[in-house]
Enzyme design. Sequence first.
Site, PDB file in Angstrom:
ATOM      1  N   THR A  95     -30.480 -49.126 -88.271  1.00 18.71           N
ATOM      2  CA  THR A  95     -30.024 -47.764 -87.967  1.00 18.71           C
ATOM      3  C   THR A  95     -30.378 -47.387 -86.527  1.00 18.71           C
ATOM      4  OG1 THR A  95     -32.050 -46.770 -88.854  1.00 18.71           O
ATOM      5  CG2 THR A  95     -30.207 -46.988 -90.375  1.00 18.71           C
ATOM      6  N   LEU A 130     -38.436 -47.499 -87.060  1.00 23.16           N
ATOM      7  CA  LEU A 130     -38.545 -47.519 -88.523  1.00 23.16           C
ATOM      8  C   LEU A 130     -37.559 -48.483 -89.150  1.00 23.16           C
ATOM      9  CD1 LEU A 130     -38.953 -43.702 -89.057  1.00 23.16           C
ATOM     10  CD2 LEU A 130     -40.627 -45.431 -89.698  1.00 23.16           C
ATOM     11  N   PHE A 153     -23.647 -34.131 -83.508  1.00 24.86           N
ATOM     12  CA  PHE A 153     -24.049 -34.328 -82.103  1.00 24.86           C
ATOM     13  C   PHE A 153     -24.493 -33.030 -81.443  1.00 24.86           C
ATOM     14  CE2 PHE A 153     -20.038 -36.673 -83.049  1.00 24.86           C
ATOM     15  CZ  PHE A 153     -20.619 -37.860 -83.444  1.00 24.86           C
ATOM     16  N   GLU A 191     -31.259 -39.511 -79.392  1.00 27.69           N
ATOM     17  CA  GLU A 191     -30.665 -39.029 -78.149  1.00 27.69           C
ATOM     18  C   GLU A 191     -30.907 -39.908 -76.923  1.00 27.69           C
ATOM     19  OE1 GLU A 191     -30.444 -34.391 -78.453  1.00 27.69           O
ATOM     20  OE2 GLU A 191     -32.052 -35.135 -79.687  1.00 27.69           O
ATOM     21  N   ARG A 228     -42.675 -46.481 -82.638  1.00 28.70           N
ATOM     22  CA  ARG A 228     -42.405 -47.418 -83.728  1.00 28.70           C
ATOM     23  C   ARG A 228     -40.959 -47.243 -84.217  1.00 28.70           C
ATOM     24  NH1 ARG A 228     -45.598 -47.925 -89.423  1.00 28.70           N
ATOM     25  NH2 ARG A 228     -47.200 -48.726 -88.053  1.00 28.70           N
ATOM     26  N   GLN A 230     -27.843 -46.258 -83.502  1.00 33.97           N
ATOM     27  CA  GLN A 230     -27.961 -45.033 -82.716  1.00 33.97           C
ATOM     28  C   GLN A 230     -27.807 -45.309 -81.220  1.00 33.97           C
ATOM     29  OE1 GLN A 230     -28.456 -41.559 -83.641  1.00 33.97           O
ATOM     30  NE2 GLN A 230     -27.395 -42.713 -85.210  1.00 33.97           N
ATOM     31  N   GLY A 259     -38.667 -41.179 -82.545  1.00 36.39           N
ATOM     32  CA  GLY A 259     -37.279 -40.715 -82.724  1.00 36.39           C
ATOM     33  C   GLY A 259     -36.381 -41.201 -81.606  1.00 36.39           C
TER      34      GLY A 259
HETATM   35 MO1  MOS Z   1     -28.934 -32.751 -81.069  1.00 39.27          MO
HETATM   36  S1  MOS Z   1     -27.796 -32.167 -79.425  1.00 39.27           S
HETATM   37  O1  MOS Z   1     -30.266 -31.666 -80.984  1.00 39.27           O
HETATM   38  O2  MOS Z   1     -27.922 -32.506 -82.415  1.00 39.27           O
END
Ligand code: MOS
Length: 670
Positions: free
Chosen positions: A565, A561, A173, A636, A559, A569, A633
Site C-alpha cells: 500500500t 507498515l 485527495f 502526501e 516505519r 501511495q 505516514g
Molecule cells: Mo489531504 S490534502 O489532507 O486529503
Amino acid sequence: MAIADGAYKDDVSPGGSPFRPLYDDRIRFSGQPIALVIAEESEIARFAASLARVEYEEEVHATDLYHQRGAAFALESPANPAENPFAPPKPRGAATQALAAAEVRHSGEYFVPIEHHNPMELFASTVIYERDAKLTVYDKTQGVQNVQRYLCGVLEMKPEEVRVISPYVGGAFGSGLRPQYNVVLAALAARALQRSVRLVLTRQQMYVLGYRPAMIQQIELGAKSGGTLDAIAHEAITVTSQYEDFYRQETGWSGLLYNSAHAKYMHKLARLELATSCDMRAPSAATAVYALECAMDELAAALELDPLELRLRCYSDRDQHGDRPYGSKHLRECYRPGAATFGWHKRREEPRSMRDGTELVGWGMATGVWEALQVPITVRIMLTANGHAEVSCATSDIGTGTYTIMAQVAADMLGLPLDNVTIKLGDSTLPQSPVEGGSWIAASVSNGIVTTADAVRHELLRLAKRMPNSPLAEVASDEVALVDGKLVSKRDSSCVVSIADAMRHGGVDRIEQEKSTTFADDGSHAHNTHSAVFAEVKVDEQLGVIRVTRVVSAVAAGRILNTKTARSQIIGGVVWGIGMALHEETLIDHKFGRIMNANIAEYHVPVSADVHDVDVIFVDEPDDHVNPMGIKGLGEIGIVGVAAAIANAIYHATGKRVRDLPITLDKLQR
Ligand code: MOS
C-alpha cells in the site's frame, strides 16, 4: 432568525464566513448552486433544471490572480507560531543584507496554476429519511463526524438524529475534507419532502468544490561560491475566495529544508470571485517545494555544481525554524540509493548534452519534504472468546490502505490471524476520529490500536489470574504478550492461558475496550518525512513533445507498515507529479469568471501512455521519538518534489527554463 454563519463552520474551515448553499440571493462565484430540482428520475431532474431561468444583476468581478496581485494582502506572522501554524514563520538573521552580500545569487518567479482534485467517481450524497425524521446520510467524505457535526449545525439537529456513513470514499485527495454543498442540498431536500433523496453532482459541478490555489512565487537564494546557502527569501501569493481565507504555510518549507543562517518569508492572499481554495494532496509543499527545488537547480547551474552535490552541501540536520533536532531524518540515505538506482553519476553536466536519437535526454532531481503529524483518536476493540476481534474507529479510508494497516496492526497486537480481525470505519456512530488528511491517520490510528489492544490484554490477564492455579498468577501485565490466541509470559513461554479459557473462567464471552490516544508532543524534536526524486525526460527536438521516461523516488517516512500500500501511495504521488509538471491546469474565462475546462477531457491528467518506469525505494528510518511504533505516514510525500525534478530534467534536456506550470510544448518552443 438567520442561522449564524458559525453553524456552517466545519472542523477544517479556514477563517472567514463559510459558503451557505441556497442561503441568500447573492452569487459569489460562477458555478455556485442557486437552485435544486428534485424528481423521481435524475434525467427528469436534469431536464427540469435546464428549464429554470435565472435573472441576475452583473457586478464587477476578478478571477485573474495576476491582475489582483497588487491587491493581495500580507499574512502576519504571530509572535507565537502555535497561534497560527499556517502563518509565515518568523524570519531569521538578516536575509536582505545577506542576499545583497552573497557571492552567488539566484532569483526567479515561479507559477503554479489552479488545479482540481478530480477523483474518478462523482461526488454524491444519499440521504435516507428515516421514519422518525432522523437522517442517515451516505456521503463521499474524508470525515464522517465532521459532516455529521456540520449537518447538525446547519439543520439544527441533534447528533443522534444524523448518522453519516462513508465506508468507501474512492478518491478525495483533500476534496472530501470539508463537507460539500451536495450534502447540505440533499439533506434540505429530504427534510422538505420528508423522503429520501440522492444528489449526484456532474463533473462540471465538482469544479466549485475547491481547488489547489494558484501560486505566484518568488524565490531568492544567496550562496557562497563553494555551494553553501547564506540566505533564502520566499514570497508567495495564493488565491482564496471573497468570503474565506484559505492558506497553508506555503513559504516556510524553503527555510526548513536547507541549512541557511538567514531566511525571510512573505505570504499574500489574493481574493477572487471563486469558491474558496482548499487542501489538495500535500497542500503548500507540492507547490512551494516545486519553486524552491527549481530555484536550487538554477543555483546549482550558476555555481557550476552538480544539483545533488548542492543539496548535500546545504544539508540540514536540524529543524531550521525551531533550531531542534529531528526525531529522524534519513534524507541523506534517500539521496544515495536514489542516485545509485537512477545512475545519476553518469549524468553529463551540460544541458542538451545527452540524447537518444531524435530526442534530447534530461536528468533532473529534487528533494521532497512533508510533515509527520498525529491527531487524537479513539479506537474500540471487541474481542470474542473464539478469538475474533472487531476494531472500530470513525476514520476514513481514502484509498490509502487504512483498512489494511488497521487489520495488520490489530492482528499483530492481539496475536490473531489477519482473517480473525474485522475493521469497521467510515461511520459517524463509531469512536471519534478527525478527518483523514495530512498523512496523519496511519500513525494515529495505529497508536490508537496499540493502546486499546494493551487494555484488552490487561483485562484478559486480569481474568486469567483469577483462574485456579493460574500459570500467569504471578506475571505482571507488561510481561505477557498475546500470541496465537493465547496469553503468554514473555519470560517463560510455558506459562500460557488461551483467550477462550480466560474468558470462560471469567464468565464472559467478549471483552470490549475503548481508548482515546492523544499525542503530547514536548516539542523537543521535529517530525518530517523526506524524499529524493530523480527524473528522466526525453524531449522530441523538433516538436517539443515531453515524455517522462523514468522516475526514481526514494522515501524516508519512518516505519513502513505495508510496503504494497505504501508503494502504491508513492507511485500515485509520482503520477500526480507528472500531471502537475506537464498537464494539469484549470483555465478561467476571466470575462465571465467561469472555469472553461470543467471536465476531464479538457482538464488534462496523465494517462497510462504518460507514465513509464516508476521506481520506489523506502529507506530504513527508525524513529523512537515520533511514536512508539515509529510511524510517520506517507499519503502526501509522494507528490512533493516530483514536478521540480521533471522541470529540472526538462531544463537539462533542452537548456530552456520554463518557470510556469504546466510545461506544455508551446512554452518549450517559445
Ligand atoms: Mo489531504 S490534502 O489532507 O486529503
